[in-house]
Design an enzyme around this catalytic site. Structure first.
Site, PDB file in Angstrom:
ATOM      1  N   ARG A 190       0.773  -1.275   0.014  1.00 18.47           N
ATOM      2  CA  ARG A 190      -0.029   0.078  -0.013  1.00 18.47           C
ATOM      3  C   ARG A 190       0.882   1.358  -0.120  1.00 18.47           C
ATOM      4  O   ARG A 190       0.264   2.434   0.319  1.00 18.47           O
ATOM      5  CB  ARG A 190      -0.808   0.005   1.115  1.00 18.47           C
ATOM      6  CG  ARG A 190      -1.974  -1.059   1.101  1.00 18.47           C
ATOM      7  CD  ARG A 190      -2.747  -0.997  -0.051  1.00 18.47           C
ATOM      8  NE  ARG A 190      -3.950  -1.843  -0.249  1.00 18.47           N
ATOM      9  CZ  ARG A 190      -4.104  -2.957  -0.731  1.00 18.47           C
ATOM     10  NH1 ARG A 190      -2.953  -3.496  -1.351  1.00 18.47           N
ATOM     11  NH2 ARG A 190      -5.039  -3.956  -0.659  1.00 18.47           N
ATOM     12  N   LEU A 191       2.055   1.243  -0.575  1.00 21.04           N
ATOM     13  CA  LEU A 191       2.989   2.422  -0.379  1.00 21.04           C
ATOM     14  C   LEU A 191       2.791   2.891  -1.780  1.00 21.04           C
ATOM     15  O   LEU A 191       3.881   2.874  -2.718  1.00 21.04           O
ATOM     16  CB  LEU A 191       4.397   2.056  -0.078  1.00 21.04           C
ATOM     17  CG  LEU A 191       4.757   1.508   1.423  1.00 21.04           C
ATOM     18  CD1 LEU A 191       5.992   1.107   1.584  1.00 21.04           C
ATOM     19  CD2 LEU A 191       4.152   2.670   2.152  1.00 21.04           C
TER      20      LEU A 191
END
Length: 211
Positions: A190-191
């Protein structure tokens, strides 16, 4: 079905500032061409968001028909709900969801009507069936049955079987002049990578945003 459990990793690769074009329209065209080359379904489909007089947002999907440094162009019935809302508040938002490429593009800007010449030029390029449908449908109006719409279409088809179809006065396009364009690329854990182009006078400022 447990919605909380539905998730996946984004693994297509990141987006770095050094890989960005200095002009967001150029960058958009690169991504759009890649979406076309990847044979995505409806790569030109975009969500158009407007707001009514009470502040209620509305969204719908339309097709992008032209893009250049002047803006993003789409066409519609000028009596439609979206057109009426633009008449009251020209601020608009566009969104391209290219999920298979793990990409999104979000655009904010101001919509303006195209010229009569621009409308005529594009209308003449459309298939005859699409021209007839534009006249047959009073977009966003309530109808009691689909048969009414089909009947009107067949009536017009017979009427213009051999003649040229005139551009209806209630049909035309809008150009969205962008004020901001955000590019989103999915990242692992989720970066995600997000870059926001914001217009200042005639230049674009670029900022990386936290995901």
């Amino acid at each position: 079905m447990e919605l909380e459990e539905i998730r996946r990793e984004y693994t297509k690769g990141g987006l770095r500032r050094k890989d960005l074009s200095s002009d967001p329209v150029d960058q958009f065209n690169i991504w759009l061409q890649q979406a076309v080359d990847a044979k995505l379904t409806d790569p030109t489909a975009m969500t158009v968001a407007t707001v009514d007089a009470s502040g209620q947002p509305f969204q719908r999907i339309v097709l992008l028909k032209h893009v250049d440094r002047q803006g993003f162009v789409f066409y519609t019935n000028l009596g439609s709900r979206k057109a009426q809302q633009i008449e009251e508040n020209a601020k608009i938002s566009l969104h391209f969801p290219w999920h298979p490429l793990e990409r999104q593009v979000h655009i904010t800007g101001v919509a303006e009507k195209l010229t009569t010449f621009e409308n005529m030029k594009y209308f003449a390029s459309r298939p005859k069936e699409s021209q007839l449908a534009a006249i047959a449908s009073k977009q966003s109006s309530r109808i009691s049955a689909r048969g009414i719409l089909e009947g009107k279409y067949l009536e017009l088809k017979q009427k213009f079987e051999k003649g040229e179809i005139p551009v209806p006065s209630f049909w035309g396009g809008f150009r969205v002049r962008p004020e901001s364009i955000e590019f989103w690329q999915g990242g692992e854990h989720r970066l995600h990578d997000r870059f926001l182009f914001s217009k200042s006078s005639d230049t674009w400022n670029i900022d990386r945003l936290a995901p």
